[in-house]
Design a protein around this motif. Structure first.
Motif, PDB file in Angstrom:
ATOM      1  N   LEU A   1     -32.816  46.074  62.640  1.00  0.00           N
ATOM      2  CA  LEU A   1     -32.376  45.344  64.021  1.00  0.00           C
ATOM      3  C   LEU A   1     -30.802  44.887  63.615  1.00  0.00           C
ATOM      4  O   LEU A   1     -30.172  44.883  64.813  1.00  0.00           O
ATOM      5  CB  LEU A   1     -33.129  43.976  63.839  1.00  0.00           C
ATOM      6  CG  LEU A   1     -34.935  44.276  64.161  1.00  0.00           C
ATOM      7  CD1 LEU A   1     -35.592  42.784  64.085  1.00  0.00           C
ATOM      8  CD2 LEU A   1     -35.179  44.946  65.461  1.00  0.00           C
ATOM      9  N   LEU A   2     -30.590  44.603  62.376  1.00  0.00           N
ATOM     10  CA  LEU A   2     -29.296  44.377  62.129  1.00  0.00           C
ATOM     11  C   LEU A   2     -28.251  45.548  62.660  1.00  0.00           C
ATOM     12  O   LEU A   2     -27.328  45.479  63.357  1.00  0.00           O
ATOM     13  CB  LEU A   2     -29.195  43.781  60.746  1.00  0.00           C
ATOM     14  CG  LEU A   2     -29.437  42.722  60.331  1.00  0.00           C
ATOM     15  CD1 LEU A   2     -29.084  42.337  58.776  1.00  0.00           C
ATOM     16  CD2 LEU A   2     -28.693  41.469  61.138  1.00  0.00           C
ATOM     17  N   LEU A   3     -28.721  46.735  62.290  1.00  0.00           N
ATOM     18  CA  LEU A   3     -27.960  48.056  62.551  1.00  0.00           C
ATOM     19  C   LEU A   3     -27.867  48.103  64.122  1.00  0.00           C
ATOM     20  O   LEU A   3     -26.743  48.518  64.670  1.00  0.00           O
ATOM     21  CB  LEU A   3     -28.684  49.254  61.751  1.00  0.00           C
ATOM     22  CG  LEU A   3     -28.349  49.345  60.564  1.00  0.00           C
ATOM     23  CD1 LEU A   3     -29.427  50.444  59.988  1.00  0.00           C
ATOM     24  CD2 LEU A   3     -27.075  49.457  59.997  1.00  0.00           C
ATOM     25  N   ILE A   4     -28.881  47.772  64.846  1.00  0.00           N
ATOM     26  CA  ILE A   4     -28.935  48.012  66.368  1.00  0.00           C
ATOM     27  C   ILE A   4     -27.844  47.058  66.985  1.00  0.00           C
ATOM     28  O   ILE A   4     -26.931  47.358  67.768  1.00  0.00           O
ATOM     29  CB  ILE A   4     -30.026  47.659  66.930  1.00  0.00           C
ATOM     30  CG1 ILE A   4     -31.119  48.861  66.548  1.00  0.00           C
ATOM     31  CG2 ILE A   4     -30.024  47.664  68.448  1.00  0.00           C
ATOM     32  CD1 ILE A   4     -32.638  48.822  66.984  1.00  0.00           C
ATOM     33  N   ALA A   5     -27.870  45.853  66.427  1.00  0.00           N
ATOM     34  CA  ALA A   5     -26.991  44.722  67.002  1.00  0.00           C
ATOM     35  C   ALA A   5     -25.639  45.172  66.526  1.00  0.00           C
ATOM     36  O   ALA A   5     -24.717  45.031  67.315  1.00  0.00           O
ATOM     37  CB  ALA A   5     -27.287  43.342  66.385  1.00  0.00           C
ATOM     38  N   ALA A   6     -25.462  45.831  65.411  1.00  0.00           N
ATOM     39  CA  ALA A   6     -23.844  45.973  65.032  1.00  0.00           C
ATOM     40  C   ALA A   6     -23.563  47.184  65.367  1.00  0.00           C
ATOM     41  O   ALA A   6     -22.394  47.013  65.991  1.00  0.00           O
ATOM     42  CB  ALA A   6     -24.152  46.215  63.350  1.00  0.00           C
ATOM     43  N   ASN A   7     -24.345  48.070  66.075  1.00  0.00           N
ATOM     44  CA  ASN A   7     -23.988  49.404  66.882  1.00  0.00           C
ATOM     45  C   ASN A   7     -23.533  48.755  68.205  1.00  0.00           C
ATOM     46  O   ASN A   7     -22.524  49.251  68.724  1.00  0.00           O
ATOM     47  CB  ASN A   7     -25.010  50.172  66.835  1.00  0.00           C
ATOM     48  CG  ASN A   7     -24.887  51.532  67.626  1.00  0.00           C
ATOM     49  OD1 ASN A   7     -25.390  52.586  67.352  1.00  0.00           O
ATOM     50  ND2 ASN A   7     -23.769  51.723  68.133  1.00  0.00           N
ATOM     51  N   ILE A   8     -24.053  47.769  68.939  1.00  0.00           N
ATOM     52  CA  ILE A   8     -23.579  47.526  69.973  1.00  0.00           C
ATOM     53  C   ILE A   8     -22.305  46.692  70.233  1.00  0.00           C
ATOM     54  O   ILE A   8     -21.683  46.843  70.942  1.00  0.00           O
ATOM     55  CB  ILE A   8     -24.931  46.694  70.938  1.00  0.00           C
ATOM     56  CG1 ILE A   8     -26.093  47.594  71.103  1.00  0.00           C
ATOM     57  CG2 ILE A   8     -24.328  46.179  72.225  1.00  0.00           C
ATOM     58  CD1 ILE A   8     -27.158  46.896  71.714  1.00  0.00           C
ATOM     59  N   LEU A   9     -22.294  45.727  69.113  1.00  0.00           N
ATOM     60  CA  LEU A   9     -21.287  44.989  68.847  1.00  0.00           C
ATOM     61  C   LEU A   9     -20.153  45.774  68.556  1.00  0.00           C
ATOM     62  O   LEU A   9     -19.017  45.334  69.217  1.00  0.00           O
ATOM     63  CB  LEU A   9     -21.316  44.008  67.645  1.00  0.00           C
ATOM     64  CG  LEU A   9     -20.320  43.025  67.373  1.00  0.00           C
ATOM     65  CD1 LEU A   9     -20.041  42.008  68.428  1.00  0.00           C
ATOM     66  CD2 LEU A   9     -20.751  42.352  66.303  1.00  0.00           C
ATOM     67  N   LEU A  10     -20.131  47.021  67.893  1.00  0.00           N
ATOM     68  CA  LEU A  10     -19.010  47.667  67.489  1.00  0.00           C
ATOM     69  C   LEU A  10     -18.586  48.424  68.611  1.00  0.00           C
ATOM     70  O   LEU A  10     -17.190  48.302  69.075  1.00  0.00           O
ATOM     71  CB  LEU A  10     -19.445  48.773  66.528  1.00  0.00           C
ATOM     72  CG  LEU A  10     -18.374  49.638  65.718  1.00  0.00           C
ATOM     73  CD1 LEU A  10     -17.645  48.704  64.931  1.00  0.00           C
ATOM     74  CD2 LEU A  10     -18.835  50.768  65.151  1.00  0.00           C
ATOM     75  N   GLY A  11     -19.234  48.789  69.605  1.00  0.00           N
ATOM     76  CA  GLY A  11     -18.652  49.294  70.912  1.00  0.00           C
ATOM     77  C   GLY A  11     -17.936  48.318  71.923  1.00  0.00           C
ATOM     78  O   GLY A  11     -17.010  48.411  72.298  1.00  0.00           O
TER      79      GLY A  11
END
Length: 303
Positions: free
Chosen positions: A58-68
């Motif tokens: 879940l953290l990876l998904i949030a980080a992926n969206i946040l990065l973009g």
């Protein structure tokens, strides 16, 4: 010659061949089938009960969206909308289908990585219809089905094929380890095609390097941020897997979206440069991994 030197040499040669012969980009339709074959080999050896999402996913998904979104927002605030869009298409790209193959070659947790891959593809596919109108503003409803079709072909087909083979021939679960060198060879061939496509694309665009340089630099920063952020999220037990999840990206999807929907040609160069960077990073990472495993093995030669 030790395995580390051989594999490092193969990675370097792949980029050189692709760069010297950009005409090989005419074969890039094989790239999708390479990925399907690599994933099929990986899926054969998966332990299905271990494919369980956890907090890190879940953290990876949030980080992926946040990065973009963060990369886009920061550059937008500085009054650089073209650079902002290029950064968005670099950061928002979902995890690459080849990431579990790289993790497997480095003896990492493939089940964790495959779970991250599936969730990343699904989450980003669901998020893009909401984010694209904000970033680009001229998106029509059909692009969602384009993305869904690509995800289906890259993930569902090899998964179903692997499940069918395992059901018909249970011993095939052992093939995944035996075919590790085949996966590596397919990856090398893919790197040749990727390098050829990148060089062909860049050389075909009549844009001065002074204009491309900022986009190249931004792409590098986003790439490095993804790998480092993933390493930090996964530290200490899943640093390699999480680094791949955020750094190794499916830029094929975002290159397509940028080419289709962005108004400025410079935008799609962001994910094109990203292709070069994340593969160079993986080449370095593979070299360091094989070098460390070679050095850690005792010397059994006669003295």
């Amino acid at each position: 010659m030790n395995p580390s030197a051989i594999r490092t040499g193969a990675l370097v040669i792949a980029f050189v061949i692709g760069g010297l012969f950009p005409s090989l980009s005419s074969l890039d339709y094989l790239l999708q089938w390479n990925i399907i074959l690599m994933l099929g080999i990986t899926f054969l050896g998966l332990q299905l009960p271990k494919l369980k999402p956890n907090r890190l996913h879940l953290l990876l998904i949030a980080a992926n969206i946040l990065l973009g979104v963060a990369a886009w927002g920061i550059l937008k605030l500085f009054g650089e909308p073209v650079w902002a869009e290029a950064a968005f298409f670099c950061g928002i790209a979902p995890m690459a289908a080849s990431a579990p193959v790289i993790v497997k070659l480095m003896k990492g947790n493939v089940e964790f990585c495959v779970t991250a891959l599936v969730l990343s593809q699904l989450a980003i596919t669901a998020a893009l219809p909401l984010l694209m109108p904000l970033v680009i503003g001229n998106v029509h409803e059909g692009f969602f089905f384009d993305i869904a079709g690509r995800v289906t072909s890259l993930l569902i087909l090899p998964a179903l094929a692997a499940l069918a083979i395992r059901r018909l021939y249970p011993a095939s679960q052992q093939w995944s380890n035996r075919l590790a060198d085949v996966s590596f060879a397919l990856w090398i061939f893919s790197l040749i095609l990727i390098a050829a496509r990148a060089v062909s694309t860049i050389s075909a665009i009549h844009i001065p390097w002074q204009a491309m340089a900022p986009v190249a630099a931004i792409s590098f920063i986003v790439c490095a941020a993804g790998f480092l952020l993933g390493y930090r999220i996964g530290y200490p037990h899943y640093k390699r897997e999480c680094s791949q999840a955020l750094g190794q990206k499916n830029t094929i999807i975002t290159i397509y979206l940028a080419m289709t929907y962005a108004d400025n040609t410079l935008v799609f160069l962001g994910p094109v440069f990203y292709v070069i960077y994340h593969n160079l990073f993986n080449a370095l990472q593979m070299h360091l991994y094989y070098r460390s495993t070679t050095l850690s093995q005792p010397d059994t030669r006669p003295h």
